[in-house]
Design an enzyme around this catalytic site. Sequence first.
Site, PDB file in Angstrom:
ATOM      1  N   HIS A  18       0.756  -1.168  -0.101  1.00 44.93           N
ATOM      2  CA  HIS A  18       0.144  -0.128  -0.034  1.00 44.93           C
ATOM      3  C   HIS A  18       1.001   1.247  -0.051  1.00 44.93           C
ATOM      4  O   HIS A  18       1.825   1.329   0.798  1.00 44.93           O
ATOM      5  CB  HIS A  18      -0.910   0.070   1.195  1.00 44.93           C
ATOM      6  CG  HIS A  18      -2.133   1.048   0.882  1.00 44.93           C
ATOM      7  ND1 HIS A  18      -2.045   2.283   1.298  1.00 44.93           N
ATOM      8  CD2 HIS A  18      -3.299   0.493   0.555  1.00 44.93           C
ATOM      9  CE1 HIS A  18      -3.091   2.784   1.024  1.00 44.93           C
ATOM     10  NE2 HIS A  18      -4.028   1.874   0.689  1.00 44.93           N
ATOM     11  N   ASP A  28      -7.886  -5.251  -0.003  1.00 39.80           N
ATOM     12  CA  ASP A  28      -8.494  -5.963  -1.298  1.00 39.80           C
ATOM     13  C   ASP A  28      -8.095  -7.436  -1.003  1.00 39.80           C
ATOM     14  O   ASP A  28      -8.748  -8.263  -1.788  1.00 39.80           O
ATOM     15  CB  ASP A  28      -7.989  -5.426  -2.397  1.00 39.80           C
ATOM     16  CG  ASP A  28      -8.622  -4.203  -2.922  1.00 39.80           C
ATOM     17  OD1 ASP A  28      -9.676  -4.111  -2.612  1.00 39.80           O
ATOM     18  OD2 ASP A  28      -7.908  -3.357  -3.422  1.00 39.80           O
TER      19      ASP A  28
HETATM   20  N1  CMC Z   1       4.134  -7.706  -4.993  1.00 43.67           N
HETATM   21  C1  CMC Z   1       5.339  -7.628  -5.391  1.00 43.67           C
HETATM   22  N2  CMC Z   1       6.210  -6.573  -4.937  1.00 43.67           N
HETATM   23  C2  CMC Z   1       5.585  -5.433  -4.554  1.00 43.67           C
HETATM   24  C3  CMC Z   1       4.345  -5.137  -4.445  1.00 43.67           C
HETATM   25  C4  CMC Z   1       3.467  -6.629  -4.700  1.00 43.67           C
HETATM   26  N3  CMC Z   1       2.211  -6.456  -4.510  1.00 43.67           N
HETATM   27  N4  CMC Z   1       4.036  -4.049  -4.116  1.00 43.67           N
HETATM   28  C5  CMC Z   1       5.085  -3.376  -4.066  1.00 43.67           C
HETATM   29  N5  CMC Z   1       6.133  -3.971  -4.457  1.00 43.67           N
HETATM   30  C6  CMC Z   1       7.349  -3.784  -4.298  1.00 43.67           C
HETATM   31  C7  CMC Z   1       7.898  -3.000  -5.830  1.00 43.67           C
HETATM   32  O1  CMC Z   1       8.170  -3.922  -6.717  1.00 43.67           O
HETATM   33  C8  CMC Z   1       8.874  -2.030  -5.290  1.00 43.67           C
HETATM   34  O2  CMC Z   1      10.090  -2.934  -5.058  1.00 43.67           O
HETATM   35  P1  CMC Z   1      11.562  -2.005  -5.283  1.00 43.67           P
HETATM   36  O3  CMC Z   1      11.879  -0.941  -4.001  1.00 43.67           O
HETATM   37  O4  CMC Z   1      12.706  -3.033  -5.250  1.00 43.67           O
HETATM   38  O5  CMC Z   1      11.536  -1.311  -6.624  1.00 43.67           O
HETATM   39  C9  CMC Z   1       8.563  -1.659  -3.785  1.00 43.67           C
HETATM   40  O6  CMC Z   1       7.501  -2.863  -3.288  1.00 43.67           O
HETATM   41  C10 CMC Z   1       7.625  -0.453  -3.807  1.00 43.67           C
HETATM   42  O7  CMC Z   1       6.561  -0.655  -4.500  1.00 43.67           O
HETATM   43  P2  CMC Z   1       5.876   0.509  -5.242  1.00 43.67           P
HETATM   44  O8  CMC Z   1       5.210   0.257  -6.541  1.00 43.67           O
HETATM   45  O9  CMC Z   1       7.056   1.807  -5.522  1.00 43.67           O
HETATM   46  O10 CMC Z   1       4.856   1.256  -4.248  1.00 43.67           O
HETATM   47  P3  CMC Z   1       3.705   2.169  -4.312  1.00 43.67           P
HETATM   48  O11 CMC Z   1       3.552   2.878  -3.000  1.00 43.67           O
HETATM   49  O12 CMC Z   1       3.863   3.103  -5.740  1.00 43.67           O
HETATM   50  O13 CMC Z   1       2.408   1.258  -4.962  1.00 43.67           O
HETATM   51  C11 CMC Z   1       0.637  -0.453  -4.407  1.00 43.67           C
HETATM   52  C12 CMC Z   1       1.513   0.683  -3.770  1.00 43.67           C
HETATM   53  C13 CMC Z   1      -0.586  -0.533  -3.731  1.00 43.67           C
HETATM   54  C14 CMC Z   1       0.100   0.254  -6.093  1.00 43.67           C
HETATM   55  C15 CMC Z   1       1.493  -1.391  -4.925  1.00 43.67           C
HETATM   56  O14 CMC Z   1       2.025  -2.012  -3.502  1.00 43.67           O
HETATM   57  C16 CMC Z   1       0.774  -2.632  -5.722  1.00 43.67           C
HETATM   58  O15 CMC Z   1       0.886  -2.618  -6.920  1.00 43.67           O
HETATM   59  N6  CMC Z   1       0.033  -3.656  -4.817  1.00 43.67           N
HETATM   60  C17 CMC Z   1      -0.560  -4.756  -5.716  1.00 43.67           C
HETATM   61  C18 CMC Z   1      -1.971  -4.023  -6.079  1.00 43.67           C
HETATM   62  C19 CMC Z   1      -2.934  -3.808  -5.059  1.00 43.67           C
HETATM   63  O16 CMC Z   1      -3.044  -4.701  -4.080  1.00 43.67           O
HETATM   64  N7  CMC Z   1      -3.592  -2.497  -4.789  1.00 43.67           N
HETATM   65  C20 CMC Z   1      -4.649  -2.373  -3.937  1.00 43.67           C
HETATM   66  C21 CMC Z   1      -4.296  -1.207  -2.960  1.00 43.67           C
HETATM   67  S1  CMC Z   1      -5.217  -1.070  -1.592  1.00 43.67           S
HETATM   68  C22 CMC Z   1      -6.810  -0.586  -2.296  1.00 43.67           C
HETATM   69  C23 CMC Z   1      -6.680   0.881  -2.754  1.00 43.67           C
HETATM   70  O17 CMC Z   1      -7.053   1.640  -1.944  1.00 43.67           O
HETATM   71  O18 CMC Z   1      -6.857   0.802  -3.685  1.00 43.67           O
END
Ligand code: CMC
Length: 427
Positions: free
Chosen positions: A305, A362
């Site tokens: 998140h 989720d």
């Molecule tokens: N699985 C594997 N690796 C992950 C995941 C995941 N679900 N989420 C983040 N990472 C890794 C990512 O590869 C990155 O690694 P590194 O630092 O080595 O490059 C690190 O963690 C940070 O990720 P980010 O994408 O820069 O983080 P963010 O804050 O931009 O993204 C997120 C947050 C929710 C989009 C992301 O965690 C994600 O894609 N999760 C899966 C989709 C999901 O479950 N979304 C629902 C969010 S909650 C409901 C809502 O409010 O929408």
Amino acid sequence: MSSQLSFEINGRTADLPLISGSEGETAIDISKLRSETGTITLDPGYVNTGACTSGITFLNGEKGILRYRGYPIEQLAENSNFLEVSYLLIHGELPNAGELEDFERNITRHTLLHEDLRHIYQAFPKGAHPMAMLSCVVNALSTFYPDFSSTDQKGVDLAIWRLLGKMPTIASWAFKKNIGQPFIYPSNKLNYCANFLSMMFRVPAVDYEPAEEFVKALNVLFILHADHEQNCSTSTVRLVGSSQANLFASIASGIAALWGPLHGGANQAVLEMLMMIHNDGGNVGKFVEMAKDKDSGFRLMGFGHRVYKNFDPRALIIKNYCDQILEKVGLHDPLLEIAKQLEQVALEDDFFKERKLYPNVDFYSGIIYKALGFPVDMFTVLFALGRLPGWIAHWAEMRQSPPKIGRPRQIYTGAIERPFLPLEARG
Ligand code: CMC
């Protein structure tokens, strides 16, 4: 403590005020940064940018706190109902008995759709994603209620009641369209969630009474989704609304933003992922390894998140609730076992620990939705129904602030000025 930050950049001094929130958070007000120094800030994805001040929802991602108007989410989920929480979000206070009765009555009076709106559904192909239909039909409400004026409070109230009243009807009809069953009209004898379940699952030939525990489950899930401060869809609603677009158009754009798999669409993606793991023999370790491999393009959906770096309090409530609901409906869902194993393996893995990736709202919600009988492509629609009062509250709060269109800047990185090349001179 100084309430101003002074520093030098490009040989010019900036004196920027510090703004404090009621929970002790501090922000640097950079609105004069460019005029004072010729410099702007760059923050792709708005990771560190406050777009507004807001009195609606407080969340602390490090401590796993979520409160609507000061009330802890755990207490609201335990003691309240969805329309009560909607009132709280939109009006700022919990309603007294009379206020709640009026609010519920006004919403219930607006559950019917204009008959001409039915025909819009005929134009969609069978199998159209219900989120696309939801966004489209909500936007179409603006054409049926063009008299809506965003400066008139009575008109705004009416639009809010209409939207809250009609969204469940619009959503359930998107489902009925896809399965070829007749649309079920709303019943004003039923409460908000029971009416929605009835429009989803009733057919004219058979009586249907939604089970009490299903109604309760939906109430809790809607409450947990009702607001989450400046997330992608809410920021979209605010941005679109900042141009003084009407409420229906602003909410329709929020629905489109929610649809993406990194946002609300994750609940559909989680269940599809769990089914994939199940069909593959249930080897969760293999999928955890895949999620760690950046080249695989696979992420653990329902994990991570932007704000929660400890745990998502909503996920904790849903996880506990999941067991209860499955027991009540007498269902053993192997996907729940897979989800629990996946959570355990991921939480013990250094990759997830170092990045502070925990199950989010989720991760478990889809298992409950499935147990209640909802098809997978309706999951994000359920999220939208829950998030609706939050979107409305933010749209209304923005309207109360001095008008300021949302308009980010950019750092241009394209070609510098060059003369036009005639066609024959191009390679
Ligand atoms: N699985 C594997 N690796 C992950 C995941 C995941 N679900 N989420 C983040 N990472 C890794 C990512 O590869 C990155 O690694 P590194 O630092 O080595 O490059 C690190 O963690 C940070 O990720 P980010 O994408 O820069 O983080 P963010 O804050 O931009 O993204 C997120 C947050 C929710 C989009 C992301 O965690 C994600 O894609 N999760 C899966 C989709 C999901 O479950 N979304 C629902 C969010 S909650 C409901 C809502 O409010 O929408």
